[in-house]
Design a protein around this motif. Structure first.
Motif, PDB file in Angstrom:
ATOM      1  N   ALA A 134     -11.474 -90.688 -10.078  1.00 51.55           N
ATOM      2  CA  ALA A 134     -10.346 -89.777 -10.262  1.00 51.55           C
ATOM      3  C   ALA A 134     -10.854 -88.341 -10.221  1.00 51.55           C
ATOM      4  O   ALA A 134     -11.995 -88.062 -10.592  1.00 51.55           O
ATOM      5  CB  ALA A 134      -9.646 -90.044 -11.597  1.00 51.55           C
ATOM      6  N   ALA A 135      -9.987 -87.458  -9.757  1.00 50.54           N
ATOM      7  CA  ALA A 135     -10.268 -86.022  -9.791  1.00 50.54           C
ATOM      8  C   ALA A 135      -9.017 -85.335 -10.309  1.00 50.54           C
ATOM      9  O   ALA A 135      -7.891 -85.723  -9.968  1.00 50.54           O
ATOM     10  CB  ALA A 135     -10.636 -85.503  -8.410  1.00 50.54           C
ATOM     11  N   GLU A 136      -9.238 -84.317 -11.133  1.00 50.58           N
ATOM     12  CA  GLU A 136      -8.119 -83.587 -11.723  1.00 50.58           C
ATOM     13  C   GLU A 136      -8.485 -82.112 -11.811  1.00 50.58           C
ATOM     14  O   GLU A 136      -9.615 -81.764 -12.148  1.00 50.58           O
ATOM     15  CB  GLU A 136      -7.830 -84.127 -13.122  1.00 50.58           C
ATOM     16  CG  GLU A 136      -6.717 -83.392 -13.843  1.00 50.58           C
ATOM     17  CD  GLU A 136      -6.418 -84.003 -15.194  1.00 50.58           C
ATOM     18  OE1 GLU A 136      -5.683 -84.997 -15.232  1.00 50.58           O
ATOM     19  OE2 GLU A 136      -6.947 -83.492 -16.193  1.00 50.58           O
ATOM     20  N   LEU A 137      -7.516 -81.266 -11.503  1.00 44.32           N
ATOM     21  CA  LEU A 137      -7.668 -79.826 -11.667  1.00 44.32           C
ATOM     22  C   LEU A 137      -6.787 -79.414 -12.829  1.00 44.32           C
ATOM     23  O   LEU A 137      -5.571 -79.613 -12.809  1.00 44.32           O
ATOM     24  CB  LEU A 137      -7.242 -79.078 -10.404  1.00 44.32           C
ATOM     25  CG  LEU A 137      -7.245 -77.548 -10.500  1.00 44.32           C
ATOM     26  CD1 LEU A 137      -8.647 -77.022 -10.768  1.00 44.32           C
ATOM     27  CD2 LEU A 137      -6.676 -76.945  -9.226  1.00 44.32           C
ATOM     28  N   ASN A 138      -7.425 -78.860 -13.875  1.00 42.66           N
ATOM     29  CA  ASN A 138      -6.686 -78.454 -15.058  1.00 42.66           C
ATOM     30  C   ASN A 138      -7.493 -77.391 -15.793  1.00 42.66           C
ATOM     31  O   ASN A 138      -8.713 -77.529 -15.943  1.00 42.66           O
ATOM     32  CB  ASN A 138      -6.444 -79.667 -15.969  1.00 42.66           C
ATOM     33  CG  ASN A 138      -5.372 -79.421 -16.999  1.00 42.66           C
ATOM     34  OD1 ASN A 138      -4.670 -78.418 -16.977  1.00 42.66           O
ATOM     35  ND2 ASN A 138      -5.243 -80.349 -17.925  1.00 42.66           N
ATOM     36  N   ASP A 139      -6.832 -76.348 -16.230  1.00 39.73           N
ATOM     37  CA  ASP A 139      -7.469 -75.289 -17.022  1.00 39.73           C
ATOM     38  C   ASP A 139      -8.720 -74.716 -16.359  1.00 39.73           C
ATOM     39  O   ASP A 139      -9.734 -74.494 -17.011  1.00 39.73           O
ATOM     40  CB  ASP A 139      -7.809 -75.790 -18.428  1.00 39.73           C
ATOM     41  CG  ASP A 139      -6.569 -76.078 -19.252  1.00 39.73           C
ATOM     42  OD1 ASP A 139      -5.543 -75.411 -19.036  1.00 39.73           O
ATOM     43  OD2 ASP A 139      -6.626 -76.981 -20.110  1.00 39.73           O
ATOM     44  N   GLY A 140      -8.659 -74.504 -15.047  1.00 41.72           N
ATOM     45  CA  GLY A 140      -9.765 -73.859 -14.353  1.00 41.72           C
ATOM     46  C   GLY A 140     -10.994 -74.722 -14.155  1.00 41.72           C
ATOM     47  O   GLY A 140     -12.079 -74.209 -13.919  1.00 41.72           O
ATOM     48  N   ARG A 141     -10.829 -76.031 -14.227  1.00 36.71           N
ATOM     49  CA  ARG A 141     -11.954 -76.947 -14.019  1.00 36.71           C
ATOM     50  C   ARG A 141     -11.517 -78.139 -13.195  1.00 36.71           C
ATOM     51  O   ARG A 141     -10.406 -78.639 -13.355  1.00 36.71           O
ATOM     52  CB  ARG A 141     -12.505 -77.451 -15.350  1.00 36.71           C
ATOM     53  CG  ARG A 141     -13.134 -76.338 -16.154  1.00 36.71           C
ATOM     54  CD  ARG A 141     -13.747 -76.851 -17.396  1.00 36.71           C
ATOM     55  NE  ARG A 141     -14.292 -75.704 -18.125  1.00 36.71           N
ATOM     56  CZ  ARG A 141     -14.994 -75.803 -19.214  1.00 36.71           C
ATOM     57  NH1 ARG A 141     -15.252 -76.982 -19.728  1.00 36.71           N
ATOM     58  NH2 ARG A 141     -15.456 -74.733 -19.808  1.00 36.71           N
ATOM     59  N   VAL A 142     -12.412 -78.588 -12.336  1.00 32.32           N
ATOM     60  CA  VAL A 142     -12.220 -79.840 -11.618  1.00 32.32           C
ATOM     61  C   VAL A 142     -12.990 -80.907 -12.385  1.00 32.32           C
ATOM     62  O   VAL A 142     -14.190 -80.782 -12.607  1.00 32.32           O
ATOM     63  CB  VAL A 142     -12.753 -79.762 -10.171  1.00 32.32           C
ATOM     64  CG1 VAL A 142     -12.665 -81.126  -9.500  1.00 32.32           C
ATOM     65  CG2 VAL A 142     -11.989 -78.722  -9.368  1.00 32.32           C
ATOM     66  N   ARG A 143     -12.272 -81.923 -12.819  1.00 27.02           N
ATOM     67  CA  ARG A 143     -12.887 -83.027 -13.566  1.00 27.02           C
ATOM     68  C   ARG A 143     -13.012 -84.224 -12.640  1.00 27.02           C
ATOM     69  O   ARG A 143     -12.012 -84.656 -12.043  1.00 27.02           O
ATOM     70  CB  ARG A 143     -12.041 -83.376 -14.783  1.00 27.02           C
ATOM     71  CG  ARG A 143     -12.614 -84.509 -15.617  1.00 27.02           C
ATOM     72  CD  ARG A 143     -11.696 -84.778 -16.806  1.00 27.02           C
ATOM     73  NE  ARG A 143     -12.099 -85.921 -17.560  1.00 27.02           N
ATOM     74  CZ  ARG A 143     -12.592 -85.864 -18.801  1.00 27.02           C
ATOM     75  NH1 ARG A 143     -12.726 -84.707 -19.417  1.00 27.02           N
ATOM     76  NH2 ARG A 143     -12.926 -86.971 -19.431  1.00 27.02           N
ATOM     77  N   ILE A 144     -14.210 -84.750 -12.520  1.00 20.69           N
ATOM     78  CA  ILE A 144     -14.471 -85.951 -11.738  1.00 20.69           C
ATOM     79  C   ILE A 144     -14.766 -87.063 -12.734  1.00 20.69           C
ATOM     80  O   ILE A 144     -15.618 -86.906 -13.619  1.00 20.69           O
ATOM     81  CB  ILE A 144     -15.694 -85.770 -10.813  1.00 20.69           C
ATOM     82  CG1 ILE A 144     -15.560 -84.534  -9.928  1.00 20.69           C
ATOM     83  CG2 ILE A 144     -15.951 -87.037  -9.994  1.00 20.69           C
ATOM     84  CD1 ILE A 144     -14.419 -84.557  -8.971  1.00 20.69           C
ATOM     85  N   GLU A 145     -14.066 -88.195 -12.612  1.00 24.35           N
ATOM     86  CA  GLU A 145     -14.288 -89.346 -13.480  1.00 24.35           C
ATOM     87  C   GLU A 145     -14.618 -90.559 -12.625  1.00 24.35           C
ATOM     88  O   GLU A 145     -13.963 -90.801 -11.613  1.00 24.35           O
ATOM     89  CB  GLU A 145     -13.034 -89.685 -14.283  1.00 24.35           C
ATOM     90  CG  GLU A 145     -12.627 -88.670 -15.289  1.00 24.35           C
ATOM     91  CD  GLU A 145     -11.389 -89.099 -16.086  1.00 24.35           C
ATOM     92  OE1 GLU A 145     -10.838 -90.198 -15.839  1.00 24.35           O
ATOM     93  OE2 GLU A 145     -10.989 -88.325 -16.957  1.00 24.35           O
TER      94      GLU A 145
END
Length: 146
Positions: A66-77
């Motif tokens: 999964a990838a998510e863009l939130n609060d100025g960060r790209v999170r990769i899980e």
């Protein structure tokens, strides 16, 4: 603003690492981030390292990405079915493996691993640079000239 997110599942094979890395980079590229080239390079490398660890240590079971863009960060899980949590170490000069987690730590603003009911979740967040301020010409017209 609602976070942007996508996710998908892959088989735990070495071929899945390359395909998934390309898929994640393409998805994040569609978000049109600031300084996208730098962010995409980090996203590609972090995604590869997290997926490689999942494939190498979790076997051929299902893996979710999964990838998510939130609060100025790209999170990769990356989630896999192995309950064994990775441990970062310092590889020797001749070791062919063991550099993945130190690379993730160097590139990520934050990272961690969490046990889940079905295995584990490894994640990393990559900071996205703020947009460059571009002064409005109308504001400059109102300012006194020196």
């Amino acid at each position: 603003m609602e976070p942007l997110r996508f996710s998908f599942s892959v088989a735990g094979t070495p071929h899945a690492v390359t395909d998934s890395r390309h898929r994640v980079v393409a998805g994040v590229r569609d978000w049109r981030l600031n300084d996208a080239d730098e962010v995409l390079d980090d996203v590609a490398l972090v995604t590869s390292e997290l997926l490689t660890n999942a494939v190498r240590h979790a076997g051929h079971g299902p893996i979710s990405v999964a990838a998510e863009l939130n609060d100025g960060r790209v999170r990769i899980e990356v989630c896999d079915s192995s309950p064994v949590l990775p441990k970062a170490g310092l590889p020797g000069a001749d070791d062919e493996t063991g550099r993945g987690l130190p690379i993730v730590a160097a590139l990520a603003a934050r990272h961690d691993v969490e046990a889940t009911a079905s295995g584990k979740r490894c994640w990393a967040e990559i900071a996205v640079p703020a947009p460059h301020a571009c002064p409005d010409a109308a504001v400059h017209a109102l300012l006194p000239r020196r």
